[in-house]
Each structure stands twice: as structure tokens, then as C-alpha cells.
Design a protein around this motif. Structure first.
Motif, PDB file in Angstrom:
ATOM      1  N   LEU A 129     -10.993 -16.962  -0.534  1.00 53.85           N
ATOM      2  CA  LEU A 129      -9.609 -16.654  -0.320  1.00 53.85           C
ATOM      3  C   LEU A 129      -9.377 -17.937   0.852  1.00 53.85           C
ATOM      4  O   LEU A 129      -8.411 -17.585   1.633  1.00 53.85           O
ATOM      5  CB  LEU A 129      -9.640 -15.296   0.601  1.00 53.85           C
ATOM      6  CG  LEU A 129     -10.015 -14.124  -0.348  1.00 53.85           C
ATOM      7  CD1 LEU A 129      -9.901 -12.953   0.473  1.00 53.85           C
ATOM      8  CD2 LEU A 129      -8.878 -13.968  -1.491  1.00 53.85           C
ATOM      9  N   ASP A 135      -7.662 -20.335   0.668  1.00 45.96           N
ATOM     10  CA  ASP A 135      -6.020 -20.973   0.545  1.00 45.96           C
ATOM     11  C   ASP A 135      -4.960 -19.732   0.806  1.00 45.96           C
ATOM     12  O   ASP A 135      -3.918 -19.784   0.712  1.00 45.96           O
ATOM     13  CB  ASP A 135      -5.597 -21.373  -0.616  1.00 45.96           C
ATOM     14  CG  ASP A 135      -6.444 -22.578  -1.041  1.00 45.96           C
ATOM     15  OD1 ASP A 135      -6.855 -23.426  -0.025  1.00 45.96           O
ATOM     16  OD2 ASP A 135      -6.719 -22.985  -2.323  1.00 45.96           O
ATOM     17  N   THR A 136      -5.709 -18.435   1.383  1.00 46.18           N
ATOM     18  CA  THR A 136      -4.989 -17.313   1.447  1.00 46.18           C
ATOM     19  C   THR A 136      -4.288 -17.483   3.024  1.00 46.18           C
ATOM     20  O   THR A 136      -5.031 -17.613   4.012  1.00 46.18           O
ATOM     21  CB  THR A 136      -5.755 -16.160   1.434  1.00 46.18           C
ATOM     22  OG1 THR A 136      -6.197 -15.925   0.129  1.00 46.18           O
ATOM     23  CG2 THR A 136      -4.656 -14.854   1.468  1.00 46.18           C
ATOM     24  N   ALA A 186      -2.247 -12.308   5.153  1.00 46.14           N
ATOM     25  CA  ALA A 186      -2.546 -11.469   3.934  1.00 46.14           C
ATOM     26  C   ALA A 186      -4.120 -11.493   3.942  1.00 46.14           C
ATOM     27  O   ALA A 186      -4.922 -10.685   3.155  1.00 46.14           O
ATOM     28  CB  ALA A 186      -2.311 -12.065   2.612  1.00 46.14           C
ATOM     29  N   LEU A 187      -4.974 -12.092   4.599  1.00 47.40           N
ATOM     30  CA  LEU A 187      -6.334 -12.416   4.442  1.00 47.40           C
ATOM     31  C   LEU A 187      -7.072 -10.822   4.655  1.00 47.40           C
ATOM     32  O   LEU A 187      -7.726 -10.370   3.757  1.00 47.40           O
ATOM     33  CB  LEU A 187      -6.923 -13.195   5.379  1.00 47.40           C
ATOM     34  CG  LEU A 187      -8.465 -13.548   5.372  1.00 47.40           C
ATOM     35  CD1 LEU A 187      -8.901 -14.032   3.880  1.00 47.40           C
ATOM     36  CD2 LEU A 187      -8.951 -14.586   6.329  1.00 47.40           C
ATOM     37  N   THR A 238      -6.178  -8.456   2.163  1.00 44.86           N
ATOM     38  CA  THR A 238      -6.719  -8.784   0.663  1.00 44.86           C
ATOM     39  C   THR A 238      -8.427  -8.513   0.624  1.00 44.86           C
ATOM     40  O   THR A 238      -9.063  -8.194  -0.532  1.00 44.86           O
ATOM     41  CB  THR A 238      -6.444 -10.315   0.528  1.00 44.86           C
ATOM     42  OG1 THR A 238      -5.421 -10.497   0.587  1.00 44.86           O
ATOM     43  CG2 THR A 238      -7.097 -10.837  -0.646  1.00 44.86           C
ATOM     44  N   ARG A 257     -10.384  -6.200  -2.197  1.00 41.57           N
ATOM     45  CA  ARG A 257     -11.314  -6.838  -3.125  1.00 41.57           C
ATOM     46  C   ARG A 257     -12.554  -6.310  -3.006  1.00 41.57           C
ATOM     47  O   ARG A 257     -13.185  -6.118  -4.124  1.00 41.57           O
ATOM     48  CB  ARG A 257     -11.123  -8.316  -2.866  1.00 41.57           C
ATOM     49  CG  ARG A 257     -10.134  -9.200  -3.161  1.00 41.57           C
ATOM     50  CD  ARG A 257      -9.988  -9.772  -4.522  1.00 41.57           C
ATOM     51  NE  ARG A 257      -8.969 -10.501  -4.692  1.00 41.57           N
ATOM     52  CZ  ARG A 257      -8.925 -11.852  -4.584  1.00 41.57           C
ATOM     53  NH1 ARG A 257     -10.089 -12.483  -4.291  1.00 41.57           N
ATOM     54  NH2 ARG A 257      -7.966 -12.634  -4.771  1.00 41.57           N
ATOM     55  N   LYS A 303       0.575 -22.196   4.028  1.00 41.86           N
ATOM     56  CA  LYS A 303       1.041 -21.274   3.029  1.00 41.86           C
ATOM     57  C   LYS A 303       1.562 -20.076   3.652  1.00 41.86           C
ATOM     58  O   LYS A 303       1.201 -19.712   4.734  1.00 41.86           O
ATOM     59  CB  LYS A 303      -0.222 -20.986   2.431  1.00 41.86           C
ATOM     60  CG  LYS A 303      -0.716 -22.183   1.456  1.00 41.86           C
ATOM     61  CD  LYS A 303      -2.226 -21.536   0.997  1.00 41.86           C
ATOM     62  CE  LYS A 303      -2.676 -22.702   0.007  1.00 41.86           C
ATOM     63  NZ  LYS A 303      -2.966 -24.096   0.576  1.00 41.86           N
ATOM     64  N   ALA A 308       2.049 -15.957   3.260  1.00 40.29           N
ATOM     65  CA  ALA A 308       1.816 -14.681   2.405  1.00 40.29           C
ATOM     66  C   ALA A 308       3.064 -14.333   1.666  1.00 40.29           C
ATOM     67  O   ALA A 308       4.227 -14.151   2.202  1.00 40.29           O
ATOM     68  CB  ALA A 308       1.085 -13.714   3.089  1.00 40.29           C
ATOM     69  N   PRO A 311       3.524 -18.743  -5.442  1.00 34.91           N
ATOM     70  CA  PRO A 311       3.076 -19.087  -4.258  1.00 34.91           C
ATOM     71  C   PRO A 311       4.312 -19.614  -3.447  1.00 34.91           C
ATOM     72  O   PRO A 311       5.277 -20.257  -3.726  1.00 34.91           O
ATOM     73  CB  PRO A 311       2.171 -20.028  -4.166  1.00 34.91           C
ATOM     74  CG  PRO A 311       2.442 -20.822  -5.491  1.00 34.91           C
ATOM     75  CD  PRO A 311       2.965 -19.758  -6.632  1.00 34.91           C
TER      76      PRO A 311
END
Length: 752
Positions: free
Chosen positions: A563, A565-566, A570-571, A574, A578, A615, A617, A665
Motif C-alpha cells: 500500500l 502508493d495509498t 485511506a491507509l 484499508t 485487507r 495522491k 484517497a 485514481p
């Protein structure tokens, strides 16, 4: 008239109340024929367990309207035995032709009987239920020895009939006991199965399991009345009959459907066949599976009604059973189905109350978890996820304290216990540590020592684990932070490095809180560079599966690396999804801290310039961190406050539009030079924004108007090279060649 001896011998009978020959009575008839030397004899039983067969009218009129059409055998033996039964005493006639006991047309005369001797057979209560009859086709003087033999054999027939009655009674009692035992076992299985059901999905699964294995239904379903009491909806289509359309899942209570009728009337509906169902409810014909048989629709009642806001015993749902074959009304089967529906009502009420308690406990837990502060140069994100299969919450918590622009403290802990007391204790410990962190400029180890001392001195006597991390920004360090942490028996922090690797900060942990107050604790140190993420978490994130601690941590590290690149926002959630999924056995707290990338010098030599990307989310929760990141970049490059506010406002509008109407994205691009600031927001949708003229009462739709009025320039760049066409070999395979969707950009000219 010739004597029909074969017909007389055919009367040597009978089981209790049946027309089938009985071997015991047949033996008595043979004894009579052998010892009395008569051509025919019969034992005739006309009553079953003391109840006169056919009733009083039928005894006197064996050919009445209720007699079977082919009941010639019943007519013969009734006529042969009734005179003795009615008199309840022996009847002996030497010549019926000269005796007036049997009139013209009587069965005895029709059979050609001349001599007749009959003795009554009695049941357990001494009531006449039949007769032992000996007949002859010639006049006969019945000797005392012959009559004594008949009397003894009639008594033996009475004893045999009583024995058979007792056997029949014992058989019926045994059958009733077996049925009662089966019912008790079924009810016990219901109680055990529903005891573990804590949600509507659990209840639906139990109904499907018990309905198929215990009741014999092929398909099952559960439909619940909507909260507004206007409709009814199937909870799942997983166990319903094949071909059941998804559009049929919901119905208004006014519809002409069986489930609606059951809710309206509160009464069960049974249909022996599909034709019977369609006859009663023609509207369901297009959707009914004509290859199936009987159906039952049973009301599910709420015992108290308080959970659903209705009167006690009100209908809250319908249980549906479908059998493969047609079936007549089976009271036992329907009784078991009704019992299942009753247990389902109890379980639904229990599940609702459990869910209410869980929501209240979770609300209490969340209310004690403070909102994360906004800290310059750092992206913060957190999540708290309660266990899904319990009304109890644990003592997991997180917190962040901003000391100043250069120093912050982050903490995650887990108080022992999984109940309301643990949640309350967690709130007290967290508040203590928060106050200590704010008031004492001390190392993490010292803060944990003071917390442990206060925990003992104030009488909390709580136990648990915690990790406390302090971040200090290194002066002239290019955005690098010095990380100092101390752990009280807590799982080790993780660091996601810029190269995608994950480092486990597994320095030896100290003793957990609440064991030895005031024990000496140790600090550990590392560095956190721009673009790197610190992850703090509780053991619920790694203890969901039966694996060793090292295997569980390795699984977390692998997932975190995937993750990289998350977006920070949102980390945490997520990771929970998961690693845990839907079946969560323990509560979980996760806190992520990412150092933002500082404004990197571009190929321009002028100061105050930058070209960076971030990035975002695919969730509105990342909108504020993205705005803060843009503002940080603008401030770093020396953009004045007034312009920063305008740029941040326009960027917020474009980001919101991408989050609401675009698709992942999503990313933000910032290009700053001495003359202008350019902001671009990229998303995966090719649909371009449109200029609208919203009504004054409309909430949104003004973003493009703001761009028109406030931006120096704006536009939309479409990425039309998705399929690789129009790309030279040098570009093909690069990130640019894989870009999709569009970029909405705007520029603001910088003040001179």
C-alpha cells in the motif's frame, strides 16, 4: 336356501376394528369348529378400544348412507354378531326357522344358518365389543359341554382383545413419546442454534439450516418488515427457490402477496401445492417455480415489541418454507415450523437489542477518541474499528498532541478487557497521558513512567499496553524528523520507507502498564524522512488469525508495503479491510503519520519554486489533508496569505468535484514558479466539468463559476493516449503512456 359355509368361514376374523383377518381370533374359530364339530364359526369384533364401530345408527343400519359401498363383509359380520352384542349375553338357538329372534331378511336367515350359538366378547371395561359365534346348517341341540366350551373360548377371546388393546395403546403411547422426543430434540436444537445468532444474517443462516435438515424443506427464506411498516424485504436471496427475481425481493404491505397477507393478518398460510398458491394469489404466477410443491408462510412475532416500536406480539417478519413435493396439511411439520418462527422472533429481538447496545458502546468509545490535530508538514490518519460479533467494546485508543510547529506526540494503547469498564478505564488513562504529554516536556519513557505511577496512585489499577512516539523536526534537516519512542508491552511500530520497504521498530519492549508502578523505562530512536510513514496499531490488527506473532507481523508488513502508493487518509481503514475483513473478533485502533514531501527544487534556479504531486484517497476524508498539503507547499514557496487562501479555495472546489463526480485514481499536481501558481487535479474519468447556473437555493454547482471569476486561467487536459496510440517508442511504457481520464487545472498569477 343353501348354506354359504365359505362365506361364514371368511368371517373368522378380525383385528380390532379392521377387516383384516387376525391370526389369534382365527385360531379360536378353528378350535370351535374342531371341538364342537360345526361347519362354521367366527370371532367378530365390532369395536376398537371400547368405541362402538360405526356408531349406534350404523350398528342398527349397516347399510346406512355412511357405510362403504363394498362393505359386504362388514354387513355379514355385523348382522351375525349384533344380536349377541346388543343383548350382552349368550344367544343359543337350536333352529332359527322356528325362533323369532331373527326375522325375515336377517343376515342369519340370508346365510342359510339353522342352528346358532353366540357368546359376547368384552373389552377392558367389560363392554361388549364382539361375539364368538358357532353355526350349523342343521337343527342342533347345543349340549352343556359345547356351550361351556364356547363360553371359555369367548372369555379367551375377551382376554385376547384386551391384550391387543393394551398392545395398541402401548404402541400409540410409544409413538407419542417418540414424537414428543423428536419435538423436544428439535426445540433443543433450535434453542442452541439461535443462541449463537447475533445478527440478521446469522438468523437467516440458522433458518436455512434448521429448515432443510429439521423440517425437510428444500428452500427457505426470511423477510423482515421495513422500519416504516410500509413494506417487507427478504434479508437474502441465497436460500430462496430458484428463479426468484431480485425485483421481487421487496414488496409493499398492500400488495397481493402471501408474505404481505401474513403481515396484515398475523396468521400463517399453508399451500399444499403450487397450484393452490397461484389459486389464492394469482399475482405471483409469473414468478412462481411451478416445479415445486407445498409452501408455508409463517409469521415471526416480536415477544415484547419494544425493539421494533410495535405492540407485543406484533409481526416483524415472515419465514418461508418451500418443499419439493406436494403435501397435505401435516400438523407436526407445521407445529415445528411455527416453533422455528417463534425462536426466530426471539432471536431477532435479541439481535436488535444487542446491536443497540453495541452501537451505544461504540458511540461511547468513539466519543472518547479525540479528533486528530492539524500539524504542519505531517499527514495524519486514524481509524477505530470495533469487533463485529460482540456487544462489547475494548479499550483500544489512539491520540495525538501537537506541542508546537516542530514537535508532536503520538500514542496508541490497549487497556485489558472487552467491556464497558475497559472503555471507561481507557478514557481515564488516555486523558491522563494526554495531560502529561502536554504539560511535561519529557521523553516518551518518562511520560509512560509518570502514567504508570498516576495509574497506581489515583487508584485506577488499570493494566494494558501502550506505545508513545515523539516526532521532533530536525532543524535544517530538509524535512527530516527525529523519532523517539517507548513501548509498554505494545506491538512494535512500523515505518514504511520511501523505497517501499517496511522497517519493524522491534527494539525490546518494556513491561506493560499496571504491573510494577514507577519501573524504569527506555527510549529508542530512528529517523523519519519526507515521504515516509509511521504506523502505530493495536494487536487486533494482527491477532485475527491463528498465526504466530512473527507471522502475523510479517503479514502486516507485506500488506503495508503493498500500500505504499495509498493516500495517508485511506491507509488505516484499508489495512483493517485487507487484514481482517468482515469477521472481526477484536477491536482495532490504527494511527498513520506520514511526513509530507517538502517543496523540491525544480530545474529552475529561482528560490520559492516547486513542482510536486500528491495522491488523493477516493474519499472526502482526504480533502482536508490535501488542502493542507497545498497550503504547506504555497507557504514554503513564499506565496502571500491572501493568494494562498484563494488558491486553496479553488483547489478545494476542483478536488471536491473529482471526488464527487470522477473516479480513482485521483491526484493533485502543484507547479510553482516566480510568476504563477498552477494547480492540477487528475482523475480517471473522461467526463468534463460543465459551467452551471444553479438556483440560489441549490447547495452546489458553483465550482466552475469560481474558476471563471477567480482564476487567471483554467482548462481541462484530456488524456487521450490510454490505448497507446500516438505515443512514440521512447514514451511508450512510461507513466505518461498509462495516464487516463483528465486533469482540471487552473493558474493564479503571483503578485510581483
Amino acid at each position: 336356501m343353501p348354506t354359504d359355509l365359505q362365506a361364514l368361514n371368511d368371517l373368522a376374523h378380525v383385528g380390532l376394528g379392521t377387516q383384516a383377518a387376525d391370526e389369534a381370533f382365527e385360531r379360536f374359530a378353528r378350535l370351535v369348529r374342531r371341538h364342537l364339530a360345526v361347519p362354521a364359526a367366527a370371532v367378530v369384533i365390532l369395536a376398537d378400544d371400547g368405541a362402538t364401530a360405526g356408531g349406534e345408527h350404523d350398528r342398527k343400519h349397516p347399510h346406512g348412507p355412511d357405510a362403504p359401498r363394498d362393505d359386504e363383509s362388514l354387513r355379514l359380520r355385523t348382522g351375525l354378531a349384533l344380536p349377541v352384542i346388543d343383548a350382552d349375553k349368550p344367544l343359543v338357538i337350536e333352529d332359527v326357522r322356528v325362533d323369532r329372534t331373527f326375522g325375515e331378511g336377517h343376515v342369519v336367515r340370508d346365510l342359510g344358518v339353522v342352528a346358532y350359538a353366540g357368546f359376547p366378547v368384552h373389552d377392558l371395561r367389560g363392554r361388549p365389543i364382539g361375539a364368538l359365534v358357532a353355526v350349523d346348517e342343521q337343527p342342533r341341540r347345543w349340549t352343556p359341554e359345547a356351550l361351556a366350551t364356547l363360553e371359555d373360548l369367548a372369555a379367551a377371546c375377551s382376554a385376547e382383545s384386551r391384550l391387543q388393546a393394551e398392545r395398541e395403546r402401548a404402541r400409540r403411547v410409544q409413538h407419542a413419546a417418540v414424537r414428543a422426543n423428536r419435538r423436544s430434540r428439535f426445540l433443543l436444537s433450535l434453542s442452541e442454534a439461535f443462541a449463537g445468532a447475533q445478527s440478521v444474517n446469522d438468523i437467516d443462516a440458522v433458518i436455512a439450516d434448521i429448515g432443510t435438515t429439521g423440517i425437510g424443506a428444500r428452500y427457505c427464506g426470511l423477510a423482515l418488515v421495513d422500519t416504516d411498516r410500509r413494506g417487507i424485504t427478504y434479508t437474502s436471496l441465497a436460500h430462496v427457490e430458484p428463479g426468484f427475481p431480485a425485483s421481487f425481493r421487496h414488496a409493499r404491505l398492500t400488495d397481493a402477496r402471501p408474505v404481505c397477507e401474513v403481515v396484515r393478518t398475523g396468521k400463517p398460510l399453508y399451500f399444499a401445492s403450487d397450484d393452490a398458491l397461484i389459486s389464492a394469489f394469482p399475482e405471483v404466477a409469473p414468478y412462481s417455480n411451478h416445479g415445486l410443491g407445498a409452501r408455508a408462510f409463517l409469521p415471526v412475532l416480536s415477544p415484547s415489541g419494544t425493539a421494533f416500536g410495535i405492540h407485543p406480539g406484533g409481526v416483524v417478519g415472515v419465514v418461508i418454507f418451500v418443499w419439493e413435493r406436494e403435501a397435505r396439511s401435516d400438523q407436526d411439520m407445521f407445529a415445528l415450523g411455527a416453533a422455528l418462527a417463534q425462536y426466530a422472533g426471539d432471536a431477532l429481538e435479541r439481535a436488535w437489542l444487542l446491536d443497540e447496545r453495541r452501537r451505544a458502546a461504540t458511540t461511547l468509545q468513539r466519543s472518547m477518541l479525540s479528533r486528530l490535530p492539524q500539524i504542519a508538514h505531517l499527514d495524519l490518519a486514524c481509524t477505530y474499528s470495533p469487533a463485529t460479533r460482540s456487544d462489547q467494546v475494548g479499550g483500544d485508543w489512539y491520540d495525538a498532541v501537537k506541542l508546537d510547529d516542530e514537535a508532536s506526540i503520538f500514542m496508541v494503547g490497549d487497556v485489558t478487557g472487552h467491556d464497558m469498564q475497559a472503555a471507561a478505564t481507557m478514557g481515564q488513562l488516555r486523558s491522563l497521558l494526554r495531560a502529561l504529554a502536554w504539560s511535561h516536556d519529557a521523553a516518551p519513557s518518562e511520560l509512560l513512567r509518570l502514567l504508570d505511577k498516576a495509574n497506581h496512585g489515583l487508584g485506577l489499577h488499570a493494566s494494558g499496553t501502550a506505545v508513545l512516539v515523539r516526532l521532533d523536526r530536525v532543524k535544517r534537516g530538509g524535512g527530516v524528523y527525529e523519532v523517539t519512542w517507548s513501548s509498554a508491552g505494545h506491538p512494535p511500530p512500523l515505518v514504511l520507507r520511501r523505497d517501499g520497504s517496511v522497517e519493524r521498530l522491534d527494539a525490546r519492549s518494556d513491561m506493560m502498564l499496571g504491573v510494577v508502578p514507577g519501573i524504569r523505562r527506555t527510549d529508542h530512536a530512528t529517523l523519519l524522512r519526507p515521504g515516509e510513514t509511521l504506523l502505530l496499531y493495536t494487536d487486533g490488527l494482527t491477532e485475527q488469525h491463528s498465526a504466530s506473532d512473527d507471522e502475523a507481523l510479517s503479514g502486516l508488513e507485506k500488506t503495508l508495503a503493498g500500500l505504499a502508493d495509498t493516500a495517508t487518509a485511506a491507509l488505516p481503514i484499508t489495512l483493517v479491510r485487507r487484514l481482517i475483513g468482515q469477521d472481526q473478533h477484536d477491536d482495532v485502533a490504527v494511527l498513520a503519520v506520514r511526513v509530507r514531501m517538502a517543496a523540491m527544487p525544480s530545474n529552475r534556479s529561482e528560490p520559492g519554486t516547486a513542482r510536486v504531486e500528491r495522491k488523493v484517497a477516493d474519499d472526502l476524508s482526504d480533502l482536508a489533508p490535501a488542502r493542507l498539503w497545498i497550503d504547506d507547499m504555497l507557504e514554503t514557496c513564499g506565496v502571500p496569505l491572501a493568494q494562498r487562501r484563494t488558491i486553496t479555495l479553488l483547489a478545494s472546489e476542483v478536488l471536491t468535484n473529482a471526488l464527487d463526480h470522477g473516479r480513482a485514481p485521483i491526484g493533485a499536481e502543484l507547479d510553482i514558479d516566480p510568476t504563477r501558481v498552477r494547480v492540477g487535479v487528475r482523475d480517471g474519468s473522461s467526463v468534463q466539468p460543465r459551467l452551471k447556473d444553479p438556483d440560489v437555493r441549490e447547495f452546489g454547482g458553483r465550482g466552475i463559476q469560481l474558476l471563471e471569476r477567480l482564476a487567471s486561467r483554467w482548462g481541462v487536459e484530456r488524456h487521450v493516449d490510454d490505448d497507446g496510440t500516438g505515443i512514440d517508442e521512447a514514451t511508450r511504457g512510461s507513466p505518461r503512456a498509462r495516464r487516463r481520464g483528465k486533469t482540471v487545472w487552473f493558474e493564479i498569477d503571483r503578485e510581483p
